[in-house]
Design a protein around this motif. Sequence first.
Motif, PDB file in Angstrom:
ATOM      1  N   LEU A   1      15.006   1.240  -3.023  1.00 37.74           N
ATOM      2  CA  LEU A   1      13.822   0.696  -3.696  1.00 37.74           C
ATOM      3  C   LEU A   1      12.878   1.811  -4.116  1.00 37.74           C
ATOM      4  O   LEU A   1      12.416   1.854  -5.272  1.00 37.74           O
ATOM      5  CB  LEU A   1      13.101  -0.280  -2.767  1.00 37.74           C
ATOM      6  N   LEU A   2      12.589   2.721  -3.195  1.00 43.41           N
ATOM      7  CA  LEU A   2      11.708   3.842  -3.528  1.00 43.41           C
ATOM      8  C   LEU A   2      12.343   4.730  -4.598  1.00 43.41           C
ATOM      9  O   LEU A   2      11.653   5.244  -5.479  1.00 43.41           O
ATOM     10  CB  LEU A   2      11.404   4.659  -2.270  1.00 43.41           C
ATOM     11  N   GLY A   3      13.656   4.896  -4.517  1.00 43.35           N
ATOM     12  CA  GLY A   3      14.338   5.687  -5.537  1.00 43.35           C
ATOM     13  C   GLY A   3      14.209   5.066  -6.913  1.00 43.35           C
ATOM     14  O   GLY A   3      13.990   5.771  -7.910  1.00 43.35           O
ATOM     15  N   ALA A   4      14.328   3.737  -6.991  1.00 39.25           N
ATOM     16  CA  ALA A   4      14.175   3.049  -8.271  1.00 39.25           C
ATOM     17  C   ALA A   4      12.764   3.225  -8.821  1.00 39.25           C
ATOM     18  O   ALA A   4      12.574   3.445 -10.032  1.00 39.25           O
ATOM     19  CB  ALA A   4      14.505   1.567  -8.099  1.00 39.25           C
ATOM     20  N   LEU A   5      11.765   3.136  -7.941  1.00 40.33           N
ATOM     21  CA  LEU A   5      10.378   3.329  -8.375  1.00 40.33           C
ATOM     22  C   LEU A   5      10.163   4.758  -8.860  1.00 40.33           C
ATOM     23  O   LEU A   5       9.498   4.993  -9.877  1.00 40.33           O
ATOM     24  CB  LEU A   5       9.429   3.019  -7.217  1.00 40.33           C
ATOM     25  N   PHE A   6      10.735   5.711  -8.135  1.00 43.46           N
ATOM     26  CA  PHE A   6      10.599   7.116  -8.515  1.00 43.46           C
ATOM     27  C   PHE A   6      11.215   7.359  -9.895  1.00 43.46           C
ATOM     28  O   PHE A   6      10.639   8.065 -10.739  1.00 43.46           O
ATOM     29  CB  PHE A   6      11.282   7.994  -7.465  1.00 43.46           C
ATOM     30  N   ILE A   7      12.368   6.762 -10.137  1.00 49.54           N
ATOM     31  CA  ILE A   7      13.041   6.919 -11.427  1.00 49.54           C
ATOM     32  C   ILE A   7      12.228   6.274 -12.547  1.00 49.54           C
ATOM     33  O   ILE A   7      12.088   6.837 -13.640  1.00 49.54           O
ATOM     34  CB  ILE A   7      14.452   6.324 -11.351  1.00 49.54           C
ATOM     35  N   MET A   8      11.686   5.086 -12.302  1.00 47.54           N
ATOM     36  CA  MET A   8      10.899   4.390 -13.320  1.00 47.54           C
ATOM     37  C   MET A   8       9.666   5.197 -13.713  1.00 47.54           C
ATOM     38  O   MET A   8       9.359   5.348 -14.903  1.00 47.54           O
ATOM     39  CB  MET A   8      10.496   2.999 -12.812  1.00 47.54           C
ATOM     40  N   VAL A   9       8.958   5.711 -12.714  1.00 50.59           N
ATOM     41  CA  VAL A   9       7.768   6.516 -12.997  1.00 50.59           C
ATOM     42  C   VAL A   9       8.152   7.788 -13.742  1.00 50.59           C
ATOM     43  O   VAL A   9       7.539   8.152 -14.758  1.00 50.59           O
ATOM     44  CB  VAL A   9       7.032   6.867 -11.684  1.00 50.59           C
ATOM     45  N   GLY A  10       9.189   8.455 -13.257  1.00 49.32           N
ATOM     46  CA  GLY A  10       9.629   9.683 -13.907  1.00 49.32           C
ATOM     47  C   GLY A  10      10.113   9.451 -15.321  1.00 49.32           C
ATOM     48  O   GLY A  10       9.852  10.271 -16.217  1.00 49.32           O
ATOM     49  N   LEU A  11      10.809   8.331 -15.548  1.00 45.12           N
ATOM     50  CA  LEU A  11      11.318   8.052 -16.890  1.00 45.12           C
ATOM     51  C   LEU A  11      10.182   7.850 -17.883  1.00 45.12           C
ATOM     52  O   LEU A  11      10.276   8.296 -19.038  1.00 45.12           O
ATOM     53  CB  LEU A  11      12.215   6.810 -16.852  1.00 45.12           C
ATOM     54  N   CYS A  12       9.114   7.194 -17.459  1.00 43.16           N
ATOM     55  CA  CYS A  12       7.961   7.003 -18.352  1.00 43.16           C
ATOM     56  C   CYS A  12       7.381   8.348 -18.785  1.00 43.16           C
ATOM     57  O   CYS A  12       7.098   8.574 -19.968  1.00 43.16           O
ATOM     58  CB  CYS A  12       6.894   6.157 -17.656  1.00 43.16           C
ATOM     59  N   VAL A  13       7.213   9.244 -17.834  1.00 43.56           N
ATOM     60  CA  VAL A  13       6.652  10.566 -18.136  1.00 43.56           C
ATOM     61  C   VAL A  13       7.628  11.386 -18.974  1.00 43.56           C
ATOM     62  O   VAL A  13       7.257  11.991 -19.992  1.00 43.56           O
ATOM     63  CB  VAL A  13       6.300  11.310 -16.832  1.00 43.56           C
ATOM     64  N   ASP A  14       8.888  11.398 -18.565  1.00 44.19           N
ATOM     65  CA  ASP A  14       9.885  12.206 -19.259  1.00 44.19           C
ATOM     66  C   ASP A  14      10.130  11.694 -20.677  1.00 44.19           C
ATOM     67  O   ASP A  14      10.322  12.484 -21.614  1.00 44.19           O
ATOM     68  CB  ASP A  14      11.200  12.208 -18.478  1.00 44.19           C
ATOM     69  N   ALA A  15      10.157  10.370 -20.849  1.00 42.83           N
ATOM     70  CA  ALA A  15      10.372   9.811 -22.182  1.00 42.83           C
ATOM     71  C   ALA A  15       9.237  10.189 -23.121  1.00 42.83           C
ATOM     72  O   ALA A  15       9.460  10.530 -24.296  1.00 42.83           O
ATOM     73  CB  ALA A  15      10.506   8.284 -22.094  1.00 42.83           C
ATOM     74  N   ALA A  16       8.009  10.145 -22.601  1.00 41.50           N
ATOM     75  CA  ALA A  16       6.861  10.546 -23.424  1.00 41.50           C
ATOM     76  C   ALA A  16       6.984  12.010 -23.820  1.00 41.50           C
ATOM     77  O   ALA A  16       6.735  12.379 -24.978  1.00 41.50           O
ATOM     78  CB  ALA A  16       5.558  10.298 -22.659  1.00 41.50           C
TER      79      ALA A  16
ATOM     80  N   GLN B   1       0.826  -1.207   0.000  1.00 37.83           N
ATOM     81  CA  GLN B   1       0.000   0.000   0.000  1.00 37.83           C
ATOM     82  C   GLN B   1       0.862   1.259   0.000  1.00 37.83           C
ATOM     83  O   GLN B   1       0.517   2.260  -0.638  1.00 37.83           O
ATOM     84  CB  GLN B   1      -0.930  -0.011   1.217  1.00 37.83           C
ATOM     85  N   VAL B   2       1.977   1.189   0.702  1.00 38.22           N
ATOM     86  CA  VAL B   2       2.910   2.322   0.704  1.00 38.22           C
ATOM     87  C   VAL B   2       3.511   2.501  -0.679  1.00 38.22           C
ATOM     88  O   VAL B   2       3.656   3.628  -1.173  1.00 38.22           O
ATOM     89  CB  VAL B   2       4.024   2.098   1.756  1.00 38.22           C
ATOM     90  N   VAL B   3       3.831   1.390  -1.329  1.00 40.34           N
ATOM     91  CA  VAL B   3       4.375   1.451  -2.686  1.00 40.34           C
ATOM     92  C   VAL B   3       3.372   2.100  -3.634  1.00 40.34           C
ATOM     93  O   VAL B   3       3.738   2.952  -4.458  1.00 40.34           O
ATOM     94  CB  VAL B   3       4.742   0.037  -3.182  1.00 40.34           C
ATOM     95  N   ALA B   4       2.104   1.708  -3.522  1.00 43.05           N
ATOM     96  CA  ALA B   4       1.076   2.276  -4.391  1.00 43.05           C
ATOM     97  C   ALA B   4       0.930   3.778  -4.157  1.00 43.05           C
ATOM     98  O   ALA B   4       0.838   4.563  -5.114  1.00 43.05           O
ATOM     99  CB  ALA B   4      -0.255   1.567  -4.144  1.00 43.05           C
ATOM    100  N   ALA B   5       0.891   4.182  -2.889  1.00 44.52           N
ATOM    101  CA  ALA B   5       0.769   5.610  -2.575  1.00 44.52           C
ATOM    102  C   ALA B   5       1.993   6.379  -3.063  1.00 44.52           C
ATOM    103  O   ALA B   5       1.876   7.494  -3.596  1.00 44.52           O
ATOM    104  CB  ALA B   5       0.600   5.790  -1.060  1.00 44.52           C
ATOM    105  N   PHE B   6       3.172   5.787  -2.908  1.00 44.55           N
ATOM    106  CA  PHE B   6       4.405   6.448  -3.345  1.00 44.55           C
ATOM    107  C   PHE B   6       4.418   6.615  -4.865  1.00 44.55           C
ATOM    108  O   PHE B   6       4.775   7.683  -5.372  1.00 44.55           O
ATOM    109  CB  PHE B   6       5.617   5.628  -2.901  1.00 44.55           C
ATOM    110  N   CYS B   7       4.022   5.581  -5.593  1.00 44.84           N
ATOM    111  CA  CYS B   7       4.023   5.653  -7.059  1.00 44.84           C
ATOM    112  C   CYS B   7       3.028   6.705  -7.556  1.00 44.84           C
ATOM    113  O   CYS B   7       3.305   7.413  -8.533  1.00 44.84           O
ATOM    114  CB  CYS B   7       3.700   4.283  -7.652  1.00 44.84           C
ATOM    115  N   LEU B   8       1.888   6.809  -6.901  1.00 43.89           N
ATOM    116  CA  LEU B   8       0.911   7.827  -7.282  1.00 43.89           C
ATOM    117  C   LEU B   8       1.479   9.222  -7.046  1.00 43.89           C
ATOM    118  O   LEU B   8       1.364  10.105  -7.910  1.00 43.89           O
ATOM    119  CB  LEU B   8      -0.375   7.639  -6.485  1.00 43.89           C
ATOM    120  N   ALA B   9       2.099   9.419  -5.884  1.00 46.90           N
ATOM    121  CA  ALA B   9       2.705  10.721  -5.592  1.00 46.90           C
ATOM    122  C   ALA B   9       3.832  11.025  -6.581  1.00 46.90           C
ATOM    123  O   ALA B   9       3.967  12.158  -7.054  1.00 46.90           O
ATOM    124  CB  ALA B   9       3.244  10.730  -4.159  1.00 46.90           C
ATOM    125  N   ALA B  10       4.625  10.007  -6.917  1.00 46.86           N
ATOM    126  CA  ALA B  10       5.719  10.191  -7.874  1.00 46.86           C
ATOM    127  C   ALA B  10       5.180  10.565  -9.247  1.00 46.86           C
ATOM    128  O   ALA B  10       5.755  11.412  -9.951  1.00 46.86           O
ATOM    129  CB  ALA B  10       6.558   8.923  -7.958  1.00 46.86           C
TER     130      ALA B  10
END
Length: 214
Positions: free
Chosen positions: A157-172, A6-15
């Motif tokens: 771990l959270l840093g990797a998730l933050f980078i993955m989410v950001g990369l998807c947005v930035d790449a687009a 649940q923390v991962v889901a909330a973190f990914c949404l915030a990211a």
Amino acid sequence: MLVDPQVVAAFCLAALLMSLAPGPDMMFITATGLSSGPRAGLLAAVGVSAGLAVHTSAAALGLGAVLEAFPAAFTAVRIAGACYLVVLAVLAFRDAVRAGAAAGAAPRAAGGAGRLRVFVRAMLTNLANPKVIVFYLAFFPQFIDPSRGHVAAQFFLLGALFIMVGLCVDAAAGLLSGRLGDALRRRPLVQRVLHAFSGTVFAGLALRLAADSR
């Protein structure tokens, strides 16, 4: 588990929300895509992610706290970053002056050296902003549970998730702005305008970084 799902889901949404908000990295990627094409925009996004990986490691290992504890070091990094952005602005304005002689040419980042240059510029632009690591120190602890142990591992771990989410947005953003730039870059006047726009963005980021003392 290392981090509660649940923390991962909330973190990914915030990211995701933070990544969608226009910021210096997004502006840099968009300007690069517009002036040099979709491949350059994508490489700029990857370069920014590489910079974020360094920031993640620094914050997880405690280097960010050291930087924040010494204002002189923080200021030195900030001023150096602003100077670097000024150099990029000058180069972009130079390209705007030269654009008339290269009408209809392929983006400058088409070659191997050009691709590496785009990647390195994007990574250094991200690393040159010490406010990023301060953000990490303020934002990430809200999602870290010391009772689970391995705090550094949770940070990574959270840093990797933050980078993955950001990369998807930035790449687009890089690909879309690059395709738009390709469509507009057919005329010398438009080329000059796009390079001038990039220079203006870099100069604005430099001023913003130099003026933002904390």
